[in-house]
Design a protein around this motif. Structure first.
Motif, PDB file in Angstrom:
ATOM      1  N   PHE A  26       0.864  -1.191   0.000  1.00 37.43           N
ATOM      2  CA  PHE A  26       0.000   0.000   0.000  1.00 37.43           C
ATOM      3  C   PHE A  26       0.893   1.232   0.000  1.00 37.43           C
ATOM      4  O   PHE A  26       1.816   1.326   0.812  1.00 37.43           O
ATOM      5  CB  PHE A  26      -0.918  -0.015   1.228  1.00 37.43           C
ATOM      6  N   SER A  27       0.655   2.129  -0.968  1.00 37.82           N
ATOM      7  CA  SER A  27       1.508   3.319  -1.068  1.00 37.82           C
ATOM      8  C   SER A  27       0.685   4.522  -1.507  1.00 37.82           C
ATOM      9  O   SER A  27      -0.338   4.386  -2.178  1.00 37.82           O
ATOM     10  CB  SER A  27       2.619   3.076  -2.114  1.00 37.82           C
ATOM     11  N   GLU A  28       1.136   5.696  -1.079  1.00 36.84           N
ATOM     12  CA  GLU A  28       0.468   6.930  -1.475  1.00 36.84           C
ATOM     13  C   GLU A  28       0.655   7.151  -2.978  1.00 36.84           C
ATOM     14  O   GLU A  28       1.542   6.560  -3.610  1.00 36.84           O
ATOM     15  CB  GLU A  28       1.042   8.115  -0.690  1.00 36.84           C
ATOM     16  N   SER A  29      -0.155   8.026  -3.544  1.00 41.36           N
ATOM     17  CA  SER A  29       0.032   8.413  -4.941  1.00 41.36           C
ATOM     18  C   SER A  29       1.370   9.135  -5.095  1.00 41.36           C
ATOM     19  O   SER A  29       1.862   9.755  -4.144  1.00 41.36           O
ATOM     20  CB  SER A  29      -1.099   9.358  -5.371  1.00 41.36           C
ATOM     21  N   GLU A  30       1.956   9.060  -6.262  1.00 43.47           N
ATOM     22  CA  GLU A  30       3.255   9.716  -6.476  1.00 43.47           C
ATOM     23  C   GLU A  30       3.154  11.224  -6.309  1.00 43.47           C
ATOM     24  O   GLU A  30       4.144  11.896  -6.032  1.00 43.47           O
ATOM     25  CB  GLU A  30       3.808   9.359  -7.862  1.00 43.47           C
ATOM     26  N   ALA A  32      -5.818   7.703  -1.503  1.00 45.08           N
ATOM     27  CA  ALA A  32      -4.759   8.108  -2.451  1.00 45.08           C
ATOM     28  C   ALA A  32      -5.364   8.381  -3.821  1.00 45.08           C
ATOM     29  O   ALA A  32      -6.106   7.551  -4.360  1.00 45.08           O
ATOM     30  CB  ALA A  32      -3.713   7.010  -2.545  1.00 45.08           C
ATOM     31  N   ASP A  33      -5.050   9.544  -4.374  1.00 41.60           N
ATOM     32  CA  ASP A  33      -5.599   9.945  -5.678  1.00 41.60           C
ATOM     33  C   ASP A  33      -4.567   9.607  -6.759  1.00 41.60           C
ATOM     34  O   ASP A  33      -3.706  10.412  -7.101  1.00 41.60           O
ATOM     35  CB  ASP A  33      -5.897  11.440  -5.674  1.00 41.60           C
ATOM     36  N   CYS A  34      -4.648   8.382  -7.289  1.00 36.14           N
ATOM     37  CA  CYS A  34      -3.615   7.912  -8.218  1.00 36.14           C
ATOM     38  C   CYS A  34      -3.596   8.709  -9.516  1.00 36.14           C
ATOM     39  O   CYS A  34      -4.627   9.146 -10.019  1.00 36.14           O
ATOM     40  CB  CYS A  34      -3.827   6.434  -8.523  1.00 36.14           C
ATOM     41  N   SER A  35      -2.387   8.848 -10.035  1.00 31.59           N
ATOM     42  CA  SER A  35      -2.166   9.583 -11.286  1.00 31.59           C
ATOM     43  C   SER A  35      -1.882   8.589 -12.407  1.00 31.59           C
ATOM     44  O   SER A  35      -1.765   7.379 -12.176  1.00 31.59           O
ATOM     45  CB  SER A  35      -0.937  10.480 -11.109  1.00 31.59           C
ATOM     46  N   ALA A  36      -1.719   9.117 -13.605  1.00 27.92           N
ATOM     47  CA  ALA A  36      -1.344   8.269 -14.736  1.00 27.92           C
ATOM     48  C   ALA A  36      -0.038   7.535 -14.435  1.00 27.92           C
ATOM     49  O   ALA A  36       0.128   6.358 -14.757  1.00 27.92           O
ATOM     50  CB  ALA A  36      -1.213   9.122 -15.993  1.00 27.92           C
ATOM     51  N   ARG A  37       0.887   8.206 -13.767  1.00 23.61           N
ATOM     52  CA  ARG A  37       2.181   7.584 -13.442  1.00 23.61           C
ATOM     53  C   ARG A  37       2.001   6.418 -12.463  1.00 23.61           C
ATOM     54  O   ARG A  37       2.621   5.372 -12.587  1.00 23.61           O
ATOM     55  CB  ARG A  37       3.105   8.657 -12.831  1.00 23.61           C
ATOM     56  N   ASP A  38       1.093   6.594 -11.526  1.00 20.39           N
ATOM     57  CA  ASP A  38       0.815   5.479 -10.603  1.00 20.39           C
ATOM     58  C   ASP A  38       0.235   4.286 -11.371  1.00 20.39           C
ATOM     59  O   ASP A  38       0.571   3.132 -11.097  1.00 20.39           O
ATOM     60  CB  ASP A  38      -0.186   5.928  -9.538  1.00 20.39           C
ATOM     61  N   SER A  83      -9.627   9.973  -8.371  1.00 21.84           N
ATOM     62  CA  SER A  83     -10.793  10.845  -8.573  1.00 21.84           C
ATOM     63  C   SER A  83     -10.823  11.339 -10.019  1.00 21.84           C
ATOM     64  O   SER A  83     -11.720  12.096 -10.394  1.00 21.84           O
ATOM     65  CB  SER A  83     -10.702  12.051  -7.624  1.00 21.84           C
ATOM     66  N   LYS A  84      -9.811  10.911 -10.784  1.00 23.22           N
ATOM     67  CA  LYS A  84      -9.703  11.333 -12.198  1.00 23.22           C
ATOM     68  C   LYS A  84      -9.760  10.092 -13.105  1.00 23.22           C
ATOM     69  O   LYS A  84      -8.725   9.678 -13.661  1.00 23.22           O
ATOM     70  CB  LYS A  84      -8.400  12.092 -12.409  1.00 23.22           C
ATOM     71  N   PRO A  85     -10.919   9.493 -13.263  1.00 28.06           N
ATOM     72  CA  PRO A  85     -11.002   8.234 -14.011  1.00 28.06           C
ATOM     73  C   PRO A  85     -10.558   8.353 -15.463  1.00 28.06           C
ATOM     74  O   PRO A  85     -10.002   7.413 -16.023  1.00 28.06           O
ATOM     75  CB  PRO A  85     -12.470   7.855 -13.907  1.00 28.06           C
ATOM     76  N   ALA A  86     -10.756   9.525 -16.058  1.00 24.18           N
ATOM     77  CA  ALA A  86     -10.417   9.650 -17.480  1.00 24.18           C
ATOM     78  C   ALA A  86      -8.919   9.483 -17.700  1.00 24.18           C
ATOM     79  O   ALA A  86      -8.499   8.764 -18.620  1.00 24.18           O
ATOM     80  CB  ALA A  86     -10.891  10.992 -18.013  1.00 24.18           C
ATOM     81  N   GLY A  87      -8.122  10.095 -16.839  1.00 27.54           N
ATOM     82  CA  GLY A  87      -6.668  10.030 -17.024  1.00 27.54           C
ATOM     83  C   GLY A  87      -6.111   8.649 -16.758  1.00 27.54           C
ATOM     84  O   GLY A  87      -5.424   8.059 -17.606  1.00 27.54           O
ATOM     85  N   VAL A  88      -6.469   8.075 -15.608  1.00 26.84           N
ATOM     86  CA  VAL A  88      -5.980   6.731 -15.288  1.00 26.84           C
ATOM     87  C   VAL A  88      -6.586   5.714 -16.248  1.00 26.84           C
ATOM     88  O   VAL A  88      -5.907   4.807 -16.733  1.00 26.84           O
ATOM     89  CB  VAL A  88      -6.319   6.385 -13.823  1.00 26.84           C
ATOM     90  N   GLY A  89      -7.860   5.907 -16.575  1.00 23.35           N
ATOM     91  CA  GLY A  89      -8.525   4.976 -17.492  1.00 23.35           C
ATOM     92  C   GLY A  89      -7.872   4.943 -18.852  1.00 23.35           C
ATOM     93  O   GLY A  89      -7.717   3.879 -19.455  1.00 23.35           O
ATOM     94  N   GLU A  90      -7.436   6.112 -19.321  1.00 22.49           N
ATOM     95  CA  GLU A  90      -6.791   6.156 -20.635  1.00 22.49           C
ATOM     96  C   GLU A  90      -5.478   5.378 -20.625  1.00 22.49           C
ATOM     97  O   GLU A  90      -5.164   4.654 -21.568  1.00 22.49           O
ATOM     98  CB  GLU A  90      -6.532   7.605 -21.067  1.00 22.49           C
ATOM     99  N   VAL A  91      -4.748   5.480 -19.533  1.00 23.78           N
ATOM    100  CA  VAL A  91      -3.501   4.699 -19.438  1.00 23.78           C
ATOM    101  C   VAL A  91      -3.823   3.210 -19.488  1.00 23.78           C
ATOM    102  O   VAL A  91      -3.213   2.436 -20.223  1.00 23.78           O
ATOM    103  CB  VAL A  91      -2.749   5.038 -18.134  1.00 23.78           C
ATOM    104  N   LEU A  92      -4.829   2.798 -18.725  1.00 19.62           N
ATOM    105  CA  LEU A  92      -5.184   1.377 -18.698  1.00 19.62           C
ATOM    106  C   LEU A  92      -5.672   0.892 -20.054  1.00 19.62           C
ATOM    107  O   LEU A  92      -5.399  -0.252 -20.448  1.00 19.62           O
ATOM    108  CB  LEU A  92      -6.269   1.131 -17.635  1.00 19.62           C
ATOM    109  N   ILE A 100       0.926  -1.146 -13.775  1.00 26.33           N
ATOM    110  CA  ILE A 100       1.001  -1.989 -14.974  1.00 26.33           C
ATOM    111  C   ILE A 100       2.373  -2.655 -15.046  1.00 26.33           C
ATOM    112  O   ILE A 100       2.486  -3.856 -15.343  1.00 26.33           O
ATOM    113  CB  ILE A 100       0.719  -1.158 -16.239  1.00 26.33           C
ATOM    114  N   ASP A 101       3.424  -1.912 -14.732  1.00 25.53           N
ATOM    115  CA  ASP A 101       4.780  -2.499 -14.738  1.00 25.53           C
ATOM    116  C   ASP A 101       4.873  -3.629 -13.711  1.00 25.53           C
ATOM    117  O   ASP A 101       5.460  -4.683 -13.979  1.00 25.53           O
ATOM    118  CB  ASP A 101       5.836  -1.425 -14.431  1.00 25.53           C
ATOM    119  N   ALA A 102       4.260  -3.427 -12.549  1.00 34.91           N
ATOM    120  CA  ALA A 102       4.271  -4.476 -11.518  1.00 34.91           C
ATOM    121  C   ALA A 102       3.514  -5.714 -11.993  1.00 34.91           C
ATOM    122  O   ALA A 102       3.973  -6.850 -11.809  1.00 34.91           O
ATOM    123  CB  ALA A 102       3.646  -3.940 -10.236  1.00 34.91           C
TER     124      ALA A 102
END
Ligand SMILES: NC(=O)c1ccc[n+]([C@@H]2O[C@H](COP(=O)([O-])OP(=O)(O)OC[C@H]3O[C@@H](n4cnc5c(N)ncnc54)[C@H](O)[C@@H]3O)[C@@H](O)[C@H]2O)c1
Ligand SMILES: O=C[C@H](O)CS(=O)(=O)O
Length: 483
Positions: free
Chosen positions: A16-20, A40-46, A209-218, A51-53
């Protein structure tokens, strides 16, 4: 006591880790509007880190024996059931559903883990006779790879478990993004996954809280080989478009507009029970809820009266209150939509015989409602209501009922009440839906291939078909057998 199921950080690579960015977002209790906690409000980088993990863990997990994967899933299921009361209380607090339904959801989600723990050991191939006497064709099934899951708020545990269990059973790894309204249930099962030894990186959860950004990465990352989405058709269309750039496999469990058809020969009381179960479960916030109730015109007046008598006795309140049937809607947008649909329907001539407006229990509570004389082409009949509102539409003939029922872009679930076997077959086969309940209002189970047609999606969840969605078919042509 075990691990705490109240987790607020992202779950990436077994930790478990905070957002970057260090950012967080609030999660609210819809029953009273109070902030439960911040997550934690994950970003595209998170998301990329997750995904790398998952990619790093894939080879090891895919090469585990099916028995090992099955054993890990069985431990996960046991841990979930041991903590079912805590998980249900957390789910009810963040989503609003009554405790009894929340407990039912935890058990329902666990049934998918049990089902796929068993299916994990039945990923069979086959040998196909080859045209050449010196060759054999051998079909084998292999895990797709890194899978992304995006899940809705209305079943924050079960919708995730029916994806994660199938993915892990097949040998895939997963990055899950829960709905921003209900991330706690996903983080809770992640804590239990860690506790039972799901290997690092096999299962990851990135709340945001930003599904569009994280969703686009996924949906676009080249290491992600499949996206499994449950949610609205509009977001499903977007994800399919994004996923097409890297030709990902896709499972889409999207919106619905279920017809519930009551023929004049139906078991009247069973049909009423069926409407109550199908329409008002989860406060009407399920994708398979009866959205349009078609009643033969010879019985529509009596049916409406009897249904109204049952609906007006539904108890409305917070999910943690004893004896509550209907909780709050999930957020302000949701209740404003339901209110607008009902108001416009009445303006267009529908009659409100029960409820019809917000409930005094709180800002997000709506009265259980019954509308009659609704038109099939009206806004409410063509919209996914997603609230405790029954719309009754009269019909005259079997053909008219089928025509009305199929007049929608959706095709998820449908329901027929009749005691005529021939009619059940004719109408069941004519309805353009993925799932049809005949004299039954609640039809979902881990053993059944859950899914829709038309703009309700593609792919199936649960059953043996649900595992196939996480497997690739390959064949080996073994030649030179005569040398
Ligand atoms: N077919 C099914 O099995 C099923 C089950 C439950 C809900 N649903 C459908 O889901 C809808 C209600 O749930 P909802 O309001 O959470 O749906 P939604 O589509 O708004 O949200 C679903 C998920 O998508 C995410 N999301 C939103 N915008 C996104 C974007 N631009 N990119 C990536 N992800 C994004 C959300 O954060 C959430 O995690 C209804 O239409 C219901 O029918 C379908
Ligand atoms: O809302 C969507 C769920 O899939 C409903 S069910 O509990 O699976 O029937």
């Amino acid at each position: 006591m075990g691990v705490s199921i109240l987790q607020t950080a992202a779950f990436i690579n077994g930790e478990f880790s905070e957002s970057e960015t260090g950012a967080s977002f609030p999660v609210f209790n819809p029953a009273n509007g109070k902030e439960i906690t911040r997550v934690a409000d994950c970003s595209a980088r998170d998301a990329e880190r997750a995904i790398d993990a998952a990619a790093a863990a894939f080879k090891g997990w895919a090469h585990e024996t099916a028995d090992v994967r099955a054993a890990v899933l069985k431990k996960w299921r046991s841990a979930i059931l041991e903590r079912e009361e805590d998980l249900a209380a957390l789910l009810s607090t963040e989503m609003g559903k009554p405790m009894a339904e929340a407990l039912g959801e935890i058990r329902y989600g666990a049934s998918y883990v049990e089902w796929f723990a068993e299916e994990a050991r039945r990923v069979y191939g086959e040998v196909i006779p080859n045209a050449s006497p010196s060759a054999r064709t051998i079909v084998l099934k292999q895990p797709v790879g890194v899978c992304a899951a995006i899940t809705p708020w209305n079943f924050p545990n079960a919708m995730l478990m029916r994806k994660a269990a199938a993915a892990l059973a097949a040998g895939c790894t997963m990055v899950a993004k829960p709905a921003e309204d209900t991330p706690l249930s996903a983080l809770a099962v992640a804590a239990l996954a860690k506790e039972v030894g799901v290997p690092e990186g096999v299962f990851n959860v990135v709340p945001t809280s930003k599904p569009a950004g994280v969703g686009e990465v996924l949906a676009t990352h080249p290491k992600v080989r499949k996206i499994s989405f449950t949610g609205s058709t509009g977001v499903g269309r977007l994800l399919l478009k994004q996923a097409s750039a890297t030709v990902k496999k896709a499972s889409m469990e999207l919106g619905g507009n279920a017809p519930f058809i009551v023929f004049k020969d139906a078991d009247f009381d069973a049909a009423i029970d069926g409407v109550m179960a199908s329409k008002y479960r989860n406060g009407g916030q399920t994708c398979v809820c009866a959205n349009r109730i078609f009643v033969h015109d010879s019985i529509v007046a009596e049916f409406s009266k009897k249904l109204a008598e049952r609906v007006k006795n539904l108890r409305v309140g917070a999910g943690n209150e004893t004896g509550v049937d209907i909780g709050p809607l999930i957020n302000r947008t949701a209740i404003e939509k339901v209110e607008r649909l009902v108001d416009n329907a009445v303006k267009d001539g529908a009659k409100c015989i029960v409820g019809g407006s917000r409930h005094e229990a709180g800002e997000l509570f709506f009265q259980p409602t019954v509308l009659t004389d609704v038109l099939n082409q009206s806004e409410i009949a063509q919209s996914e209501i997603f609230g405790p509102v029954a719309t009754i539409i009269p019909f005259s003939t079997e053909d008219e009922a089928i025509q009305y029922a199929n007049e929608t872009i959706y095709g998820l679930a449908a329901y027929i009440y009749t005691r005529d076997l021939g009619r059940a077959w004719r109408v069941g086969e004519a309805l353009e839906y993925g799932m049809v309940g005949v004299n039954e209002g609640v039809i979902s189970s881990a053993a059944a291939p859950f899914g829709g047609v038309k703009q309700s999606g593609m792919g199936r969840e649960g059953s043996k078909y649900g595992l196939d969605d996480y497997l690739e078919i390959k064949y080996l042509c073994m030649g030179g057998l005569d040398r």
